[in-house]
Design an enzyme around this catalytic site. Structure first.
Site, PDB file in Angstrom:
ATOM      1  N   CYS A  42       0.845  -1.193   0.000  1.00  8.74           N
ATOM      2  CA  CYS A  42       0.000   0.000   0.000  1.00  8.74           C
ATOM      3  C   CYS A  42       0.884   1.248   0.000  1.00  8.74           C
ATOM      4  O   CYS A  42       1.986   1.254   0.546  1.00  8.74           O
ATOM      5  CB  CYS A  42      -0.901   0.009   1.239  1.00  8.74           C
ATOM      6  SG  CYS A  42      -2.074   1.397   1.241  1.00  8.74           S
ATOM      7  N   ASP A  44       0.409   3.750   1.677  1.00 13.18           N
ATOM      8  CA  ASP A  44       0.381   4.315   3.032  1.00 13.18           C
ATOM      9  C   ASP A  44       1.806   4.578   3.539  1.00 13.18           C
ATOM     10  O   ASP A  44       2.651   3.680   3.517  1.00 13.18           O
ATOM     11  CB  ASP A  44      -0.353   3.338   3.966  1.00 13.18           C
ATOM     12  CG  ASP A  44      -0.692   3.968   5.300  1.00 13.18           C
ATOM     13  OD1 ASP A  44       0.239   4.453   5.991  1.00 13.18           O
ATOM     14  OD2 ASP A  44      -1.876   3.984   5.662  1.00 13.18           O
ATOM     15  N   ARG A  46       3.025   4.712   6.292  1.00 16.14           N
ATOM     16  CA  ARG A  46       3.462   3.998   7.502  1.00 16.14           C
ATOM     17  C   ARG A  46       3.940   2.578   7.235  1.00 16.14           C
ATOM     18  O   ARG A  46       4.296   1.857   8.169  1.00 16.14           O
ATOM     19  CB  ARG A  46       2.315   3.975   8.522  1.00 16.14           C
ATOM     20  CG  ARG A  46       1.874   5.366   8.959  1.00 16.14           C
ATOM     21  CD  ARG A  46       0.531   5.328   9.650  1.00 16.14           C
ATOM     22  NE  ARG A  46      -0.522   4.874   8.749  1.00 16.14           N
ATOM     23  CZ  ARG A  46      -1.799   4.707   9.104  1.00 16.14           C
ATOM     24  NH1 ARG A  46      -2.171   4.958  10.353  1.00 16.14           N
ATOM     25  NH2 ARG A  46      -2.689   4.299   8.222  1.00 16.14           N
ATOM     26  N   HIS A  98      -2.262  -3.955   4.956  1.00 15.34           N
ATOM     27  CA  HIS A  98      -2.065  -3.562   6.360  1.00 15.34           C
ATOM     28  C   HIS A  98      -3.412  -3.303   7.015  1.00 15.34           C
ATOM     29  O   HIS A  98      -4.336  -2.802   6.375  1.00 15.34           O
ATOM     30  CB  HIS A  98      -1.155  -2.331   6.467  1.00 15.34           C
ATOM     31  CG  HIS A  98      -1.742  -1.090   5.882  1.00 15.34           C
ATOM     32  ND1 HIS A  98      -2.362  -0.122   6.644  1.00 15.34           N
ATOM     33  CD2 HIS A  98      -1.852  -0.667   4.607  1.00 15.34           C
ATOM     34  CE1 HIS A  98      -2.794   0.845   5.863  1.00 15.34           C
ATOM     35  NE2 HIS A  98      -2.506   0.539   4.611  1.00 15.34           N
ATOM     36  N   CYS A 101      -6.374  -0.172   6.781  1.00  9.77           N
ATOM     37  CA  CYS A 101      -6.083   0.479   5.499  1.00  9.77           C
ATOM     38  C   CYS A 101      -7.197   1.473   5.126  1.00  9.77           C
ATOM     39  O   CYS A 101      -8.375   1.111   5.052  1.00  9.77           O
ATOM     40  CB  CYS A 101      -5.946  -0.579   4.408  1.00  9.77           C
ATOM     41  SG  CYS A 101      -5.530   0.115   2.788  1.00  9.77           S
TER      42      CYS A 101
END
Ligand code: CO
Length: 216
Positions: A42, A44, A46, A98, A101
């Site tokens: 992803c 993302d 993080r 994750h 999400c």
């Protein structure tokens, strides 16, 4: 100091550190890459592929998009799959979702998100397919996380439907496909699904031997 400038400063410090440990580090890095892994994760911020896996430049070929999807009409991810499997000849392909999400969460609502609606539709399809199981997974967080897991599994199936993967399985008995989910709460990767070249592929998506022997 403007925030972006700290990135450039950090880069200079990183170069200095690398060179202090190994003075030909960049000379070696520039010679080429032979990564053994493809990571589809992803976007993302993080979930940085290298950091959570303790890998260094040259070890992982990385593709990231919103909610780590493998869509058969997406030239971007399909080109990455082709290059990683056919040219780099990676041994393992990892699709890593994750928990929590945002893309998955958004796809479970009835709100619209502009052009992202088209992308999120792929997650809605998985949601629709497994609605009963997802609804039984408890509160909102539990339902999001269940769809996160089921979507990772679906993306592995999407890879298995491609000729590039089927050809590599037939001709070279690689790569192994892995479905992982990263926990933002504890930093741990869950190793949930695995498919190797002996795994079966639904007949509707299977190419015959003659087709698989032809060059891509
Ligand atoms: Co995400």
């Amino acid at each position: 100091m403007e925030n972006y400038k700290s990135l450039l400063l950090a880069n200079k410090a990183w170069v200095k550190e690398k060179l202090s440990l190994q003075n030909d580090y960049f000379e070696n890095l520039s010679k080429g890459q032979q990564p053994q892994f493809l990571w589809v994760g992803c976007s993302d911020s993080r979930v940085p592929a290298e950091e959570v896996t303790g890998t260094t430049p040259g070890e992982i070929f990385v593709h990231r998009n919103i909610a780590n999807l493998v869509v058969h009409t997406d030239l971007n991810v399909q080109s990455v799959l082709f290059y990683a499997i056919e040219v780099l000849k990676v041994k393992d392909v990892i699709v890593c979702g994750h928990y929590g999400c945002g893309g998955v969460r958004a796809a479970m609502t009835q709100q619209h998100f502009g052009i992202m609606d088209q992308w999120l539709r792929n997650i809605k399809d998985v949601y629709h397919m497994h609605r009963g199981e997802i609804d039984a997974a408890g509160d909102e967080e539990g339902r999001v996380n269940k769809l996160v897991e089921l979507s990772v599994l679906e993306q592995l199936h999407n890879i298995m439907k491609t000729r590039v993967l089927q050809r590599a399985w037939k001709m070279e008995q690689r790569p192994t496909l892995h479905g992982w989910v990263f926990g933002l709460q504890d930093g741990l990767l869950r190793d949930l699904y695995r498919f190797d070249p002996s795994s079966s592929i639904a007949e509707e998506f299977r190419y015959d031997d003659e087709s698989l022997k032809k060059p891509l």
